[in-house]
Design an enzyme around this catalytic site. Structure first.
Site, PDB file in Angstrom:
ATOM      1  CG  ASN A  86       1.267 -11.317  22.803  1.00  0.00           C
ATOM      2  OD1 ASN A  86       0.612 -10.522  23.469  1.00  0.00           O
ATOM      3  ND2 ASN A  86       0.692 -12.082  21.920  1.00  0.00           N
ATOM      4  CB  THR A  87       2.708 -13.100  27.719  1.00  0.00           C
ATOM      5  OG1 THR A  87       2.252 -14.002  26.722  1.00  0.00           O
ATOM      6  CG2 THR A  87       1.954 -13.367  29.010  1.00  0.00           C
ATOM      7  CE  LYS A 141       6.522 -16.153  16.586  1.00  0.00           C
ATOM      8  NZ  LYS A 141       5.884 -15.873  17.860  1.00  0.00           N
ATOM      9  N   GLY A 195       9.465 -15.128  26.457  1.00  0.00           N
ATOM     10  CA  GLY A 195      10.127 -15.200  27.749  1.00  0.00           C
ATOM     11  C   GLY A 195      10.326 -13.870  28.450  1.00  0.00           C
TER      12      GLY A 195
END
Lengths: 257, 69
Positions: free
Chosen positions: A209-210, A99, A188
């Site tokens: 992820n977040t 990535k 996002g």
């Protein structure tokens, strides 16, 4: 009906991809990944702690035989660094997947697309399966595809922002006309509806992820994201109704008293 | 026995009894399967660990995967 995502001959069983950063510990990481049912997990390349050899390794918790490990080049601001991290990642791992991130600015973490394009071209020639993290510009997506990207990963919003899909129109253009390679929205997504929106637009997968790791209950959010991605994909394939300004009755007029 | 001075992951390390990359990983008790090694900016392939000779003053980077997005 069969609806499998395939990138360069690699079959993916899930359209939800997850990151492994920002978790409390490896145990929580493992539980959240299991709840997400993702088969792609992203990781970063960093120095081994050579003085404390007792520290645990992420791969003790995430079995590379069970998951596709997708190393990123997060933190790289130059083409040279991105190439260096990619080559190290390939040697540390078991696949050619990368990535690719070439970051242009610390505050926004927006990609430096000029550097990204250069690095994509070089790595694709070296046999890497390059998945570049890019902005939501359809023309840049096409240029990346031309340079050999195996998929494009446009951002929904800045990394870790949770702002959702800020430009659904451009994402749609990328999917419908800009590229033929798969489109994976990366960054996002803040909650389940954001993931569903990305999939309803026709994205091939979503990387989160977040949105999961930063939730109050990451394991529960991982499960919510899993369902949202499945629902969004189904809705996309089902073909939503057109939007109209005025009502059309659902019940017949005929037979009324 | 000649002891080299190496720069490993940014730290100067002396008195390590290691002639090759493989011996260095053993001396540091690092499992080979989960790392990648770079010597003077070049990635060393796993199959070369056993015979890649280290020299005094070499800069070595040993990396692994950590959590990331």
């Amino acid at each position: 009906m069969e609806d499998k995502l395939v990138i360069k001959g690699i079959e993916f069983r899930s359209r939800l991809w997850v990151g492994t950063g920002k978790y409390k510990d490896f145990e929580e990481t493992k539980k959240a990944i299991e709840a997400s049912c993702a088969d792609v997990v992203t990781v970063s390349v960093r120095r081994v702690n050579i003085t404390d050899r007792k520290s645990e390794n992420l791969l003790d918790y995430i079995d590379p035989k069970k998951y596709k490990i997708l190393p990123n080049t997060a933190g790289c601001y130059t083409v040279e660094d991105a190439l260096r991290y990619s080559r190290l990642a390939r040697e540390a791992g078991i696949s050619d997947l990368v990535k690719l991130e070439v970051i242009g600015d610390e505050r926004t973490l927006f990609p430096d697309t000029i550097g990204l394009l250069k690095a994509t071209e070089i790595l694709a020639k070296e046999g890497f399966i390059v998945l570049p993290y890019t902005n939501d510009d359809p023309i840049m997506a096409r240029r990346l595809e031309d340079a050999g990207a195996a998929a494009v990963m446009p951002l929904g919003a800045p990394i870790g922002s949770g702002l959702g899909i800020r430009n659904p129109y451009n994402i749609r253009i990328i999917i419908e006309t800009a590229v033929k390679v798969p489109v994976v929205v990366d960054a996002g997504v803040g909650t389940a509806s954001d993931a569903a929106i990305a999939m309803e637009l026709g994205c091939d997968a979503v990387l989160i992820n977040t949105g999961i790791a930063g939730a109050k209950d990451p394991v529960a959010m991982a499960s919510a994201m899993k369902h949202a991605v499945i629902a969004g994909r189904l809705a996309y394939r089902a073909g939503r109704i057109g939007k109209k300004l005025y009502a059309t009755a659902s019940s017949p007029i005929e037979g009324m008293l | 026995m000649f002891f080299m001075r190496l720069k490993i992951n940014g730290e100067t390390v002396e008195n390590l009894q290691a002639a090759t990359v493989g011996e260095l990983l053993d001396a540091l008790r690092i499992e080979r399967g989960k790392v990648a090694v770079e010597v003077n900016m070049s990635v060393i392939k796993k199959q070369d660990y056993a015979h890649f000779l280290l020299s005094d003053g070499d800069t070595v980077e040993i990396v692994n995967f950590v959590g990331g997005g």
